[in-house]
Motif scaffolding. Sequence first.
Motif, PDB file in Angstrom:
ATOM      1  N   GLN A  13     -27.530   6.493   3.803  1.00  0.00           N
ATOM      2  CA  GLN A  13     -28.674   7.330   3.477  1.00  0.00           C
ATOM      3  C   GLN A  13     -29.818   7.016   4.426  1.00  0.00           C
ATOM      4  OE1 GLN A  13     -29.598   7.696  -0.647  1.00  0.00           O
ATOM      5  NE2 GLN A  13     -31.486   8.838  -0.304  1.00  0.00           N
ATOM      6  N   GLN A  14     -30.276   8.044   5.145  1.00  0.00           N
ATOM      7  CA  GLN A  14     -31.321   7.879   6.146  1.00  0.00           C
ATOM      8  C   GLN A  14     -32.705   8.252   5.622  1.00  0.00           C
ATOM      9  OE1 GLN A  14     -30.422   6.464   8.825  1.00  0.00           O
ATOM     10  NE2 GLN A  14     -28.255   6.903   9.101  1.00  0.00           N
ATOM     11  N   HIS A  15     -32.738   9.027   4.544  1.00  0.00           N
ATOM     12  CA  HIS A  15     -34.037   9.504   4.050  1.00  0.00           C
ATOM     13  C   HIS A  15     -33.864  10.044   2.638  1.00  0.00           C
ATOM     14  CE1 HIS A  15     -37.981  11.455   4.079  1.00  0.00           C
ATOM     15  NE2 HIS A  15     -37.396  12.548   3.623  1.00  0.00           N
ATOM     16  N   GLY A  16     -34.951  10.022   1.875  1.00  0.00           N
ATOM     17  CA  GLY A  16     -34.980  10.678   0.572  1.00  0.00           C
ATOM     18  C   GLY A  16     -34.797   9.736  -0.593  1.00  0.00           C
ATOM     19  N   LYS A  17     -34.950  10.291  -1.775  1.00  0.00           N
ATOM     20  CA  LYS A  17     -34.861   9.474  -2.976  1.00  0.00           C
ATOM     21  C   LYS A  17     -33.408   9.097  -3.268  1.00  0.00           C
ATOM     22  CE  LYS A  17     -34.905  13.428  -6.204  1.00  0.00           C
ATOM     23  NZ  LYS A  17     -35.649  14.058  -7.322  1.00  0.00           N
ATOM     24  N   GLU A  18     -33.242   8.200  -4.194  1.00  0.00           N
ATOM     25  CA  GLU A  18     -31.933   7.649  -4.528  1.00  0.00           C
ATOM     26  C   GLU A  18     -30.987   8.731  -5.047  1.00  0.00           C
ATOM     27  OE1 GLU A  18     -31.154   4.982  -8.154  1.00  0.00           O
ATOM     28  OE2 GLU A  18     -31.558   3.555  -6.540  1.00  0.00           O
TER      29      GLU A  18
END
Length: 511
Positions: A239-244
């Motif tokens: 995961q490179q970006h954003g919420k879980e």
Amino acid sequence: MRRALISVSDKTGVIEFAQGLVAQGIEIISTGGTKKTLDEAGVPTISIDEVTGFPEMMDGRVKTLHPKIHGGLLGRRDLATHMSEMKEHQISPIDFVCVNLYPFKETILKPEVTEEQAIENIDIGGPSMLRSAAKNFASVTVVVDPQDYEQVLATLEQTGDTSLTTRKKLAAKVFRHTAAYDALIATYLTEIVEEETPETLTLSYDLKQTLRYGENSHQKAAFYKEAIPTAFSIASAVQQHGKELSYNNIKDADAALRIIREFTEPTVVALKHMNPCGIGTGETIFDAYNYAYEADPVSIFGGIIVLNREVDLATAQKMHQLFLEIIIAPSYSEEAFALLSEKKNLRLLTLDFSSKNQEAKPETVSVIGGLLLQEQDVIEEIPTEWKCVTTRQPSHEELAALAFAWKAVKHVKSNAIVVANQHQTLGIGAGQMNRVGSVKLAVEQAGVRISEAVLASDAYFPMGDSVEYAAEHGIKAIVQPGGSIKDQESIDMANKYGIAMVFTEIRHFRH
């Protein structure tokens, strides 16, 4: 004087831990490489052979399997008979054990590892010491994870000893650890001897993350990954970006990855609630995205997008116009990532697509009180070998569209119907209790685009009504498995309307 036995393959933090024990007046027993590491750091140690009176032998295979070790671990301090026997045989209690095991997992993950190398990395003495110490948690503190060193030392410094609760928790962790270790070995050897249905199924998974909640907000959930990772999987995505990710995100992402591995050309899959809402292929990933979007511009809202090529700026600009939950791709151009990451909650993941054709492992599904195990549905199919059962043969263009639709329909929940052309899904009917109901949904969604479309059914038509409905609404060719006792009824109906129909003789139910 209290004693600790330290023997670790992972030396992370072990010097500081041993120094902390010595500062509490604890004597250190150690072996081989661990002893050398501690000696070089100036930590005073006693060798195993000084305790046992026997040298390490058989290339280190036998060194700790001795009554003076296991007696010191297992002897109950609250039983006079145990203590008198220990005194009679000159066995000193061992109060702390710090052991981690030969790197079996790391060994078998190496390319070209030999069976002999794997077997030599099966630890025997380590698990034996851990189990002995963990069984006697009433008196013995056992540490298998370097992350627990700090907690143990802090407690010793504050109170002079560990609590029974702490020792019990550490013991439980030991038995989980040794169970997982043995499960990996069992799986490795089971695969070597090609045992397909072992009498006991041993699985090992590592915690990847705890989840905020499960399928619904009142359900607790966690995400575990296979101990031996599958490279092309949501568990291996970065995961490179954003919420879980949520529970439902993970399930949907898995479903989307299963679909996109069917395709080699630039392809985009849009997915909602475990079913594709749009699949598109094209000369470029930009074209493929447009086809996927146009397949169902309503359902794609809030969906998951998987692309099998790098996301370029033009494609990112299109996706940026929508609310999306997740985008998964092999990579993103610098400009595309900068644009998409403006949305703080949008999850951007990368995944190694070069491994999508690795051998598929069996999949498991839990049921109340049990577990179902089956091979994945990854059978290779060759459209040119399908059997045309109608008077009219499919054209070259229709055969290409049928092949596309067939790849898509196997990933739609049964009863499954897909209406498509060569480049995109046009209508999808999923999860209906009768097949003609799915046909009606797919045809309705396709609308006026159906004039040059074909239809795929994941299982046979039990009667001719579905074929007739499809024909009356413009379908020109159908692919289905065949195999119904009423196949001839469907064939006759197709011939009546001049439809080309091919049988694959392979069913693709997905429950």
